[in-house]
Design a protein around this motif. Sequence first.
Motif, mmCIF file in Angstrom:
data_model
loop_
_atom_site.group_PDB
_atom_site.id
_atom_site.type_symbol
_atom_site.label_atom_id
_atom_site.label_comp_id
_atom_site.label_asym_id
_atom_site.label_seq_id
_atom_site.Cartn_x
_atom_site.Cartn_y
_atom_site.Cartn_z
ATOM 1 N N GLU A 20 19.893 46.246 -28.233
ATOM 2 C CA GLU A 20 19.536 47.325 -27.321
ATOM 3 C C GLU A 20 18.277 46.940 -26.552
ATOM 4 N N LEU A 21 18.278 47.227 -25.265
ATOM 5 C CA LEU A 21 17.116 46.941 -24.426
ATOM 6 C C LEU A 21 16.132 48.095 -24.487
ATOM 7 N N ASN A 22 14.842 47.776 -24.394
ATOM 8 C CA ASN A 22 13.860 48.856 -24.301
ATOM 9 C C ASN A 22 13.658 49.206 -22.833
ATOM 10 N N ASN A 23 12.997 50.315 -22.569
ATOM 11 C CA ASN A 23 12.860 50.833 -21.199
ATOM 12 C C ASN A 23 12.174 49.874 -20.240
ATOM 13 N N GLU A 24 11.315 48.997 -20.743
ATOM 14 C CA GLU A 24 10.561 48.096 -19.873
ATOM 15 C C GLU A 24 11.261 46.761 -19.611
ATOM 16 N N ASP A 25 12.345 46.463 -20.337
ATOM 17 C CA ASP A 25 13.076 45.216 -20.105
ATOM 18 C C ASP A 25 13.669 45.236 -18.701
ATOM 19 N N VAL A 26 13.709 44.077 -18.073
ATOM 20 C CA VAL A 26 14.161 43.972 -16.684
ATOM 21 C C VAL A 26 15.535 43.305 -16.630
ATOM 22 N N LEU A 27 16.433 43.904 -15.863
ATOM 23 C CA LEU A 27 17.785 43.390 -15.663
ATOM 24 C C LEU A 27 17.893 42.788 -14.267
ATOM 25 N N LEU A 28 18.598 41.677 -14.149
ATOM 26 C CA LEU A 28 18.874 41.034 -12.862
ATOM 27 C C LEU A 28 20.387 40.956 -12.725
ATOM 28 N N MET A 29 20.926 41.563 -11.670
ATOM 29 C CA MET A 29 22.381 41.577 -11.470
ATOM 30 C C MET A 29 22.696 41.772 -10.001
ATOM 31 N N TYR A 30 23.973 41.641 -9.675
ATOM 32 C CA TYR A 30 24.405 41.902 -8.311
ATOM 33 C C TYR A 30 24.210 43.387 -8.008
ATOM 34 N N THR A 31 23.751 43.680 -6.796
ATOM 35 C CA THR A 31 23.505 45.081 -6.430
ATOM 36 C C THR A 31 24.784 45.905 -6.477
ATOM 37 N N SER A 32 25.924 45.269 -6.235
ATOM 38 C CA SER A 32 27.197 46.000 -6.275
ATOM 39 C C SER A 32 27.555 46.460 -7.685
ATOM 40 N N GLU A 33 26.955 45.864 -8.712
ATOM 41 C CA GLU A 33 27.228 46.224 -10.103
ATOM 42 C C GLU A 33 26.150 47.120 -10.696
ATOM 43 N N SER A 34 25.072 47.338 -9.965
ATOM 44 C CA SER A 34 23.916 48.052 -10.499
ATOM 45 C C SER A 34 23.962 49.540 -10.174
ATOM 46 N N PHE A 35 23.661 50.365 -11.171
ATOM 47 C CA PHE A 35 23.569 51.804 -10.924
ATOM 48 C C PHE A 35 22.369 52.129 -10.045
ATOM 49 N N THR A 36 21.310 51.302 -10.104
ATOM 50 C CA THR A 36 20.120 51.553 -9.284
ATOM 51 C C THR A 36 20.287 51.023 -7.864
ATOM 52 N N LYS A 37 21.320 50.208 -7.635
ATOM 53 C CA LYS A 37 21.589 49.557 -6.346
ATOM 54 C C LYS A 37 20.494 48.565 -5.956
ATOM 55 N N ASP A 38 19.708 48.132 -6.944
ATOM 56 C CA ASP A 38 18.684 47.110 -6.742
ATOM 57 C C ASP A 38 19.101 45.839 -7.473
ATOM 58 N N ARG A 39 18.602 44.709 -7.008
ATOM 59 C CA ARG A 39 18.905 43.423 -7.655
ATOM 60 C C ARG A 39 18.248 43.340 -9.035
ATOM 61 N N THR A 40 17.019 43.836 -9.150
ATOM 62 C CA THR A 40 16.335 43.894 -10.441
ATOM 63 C C THR A 40 15.984 45.338 -10.747
#
Length: 120
Positions: A20-40
């Motif tokens: 499980e990730l904690n709240n401060e861990d950073v995710l890097l993904m395609y914007t099309s797959e992100s709920f935040t619509k951001d790359r990170t």
Amino acid sequence: MALDPPFCLSKEKIEMSAFELNNEDVLLMYTSESFTKDRTSRAGDMLEDVKDFFYSCNLPHKGWIDGGVECEVLQTSGGGWQKGKVKLSIRIEFVPDEPEVLQQSASIVPGEPMPQLDTE
């Protein structure tokens, strides 16, 4: 020549371990797959956007995500009916692409000859 147990001197065990990730861990993904619509995105921000997504779907049972929905449960382990709340818990897990490789300890049987290891 493969070695049969109990001669497992360096047998590798592959284990895919999600965590499980904690709240401060950073995710890097395609914007099309992100709920935040951001790359990170921070995992905490992603969780909030997932919750917002559920709210925007006009679900009739938003209490499942908030404080829970009052109910009773009858567990198979016994104890009778118990009053409380049931709620939907959302968490973000990460599963590494490369599995952890764990070395199993040597297993030698007293009185048995030492196994011959292949050199190929």
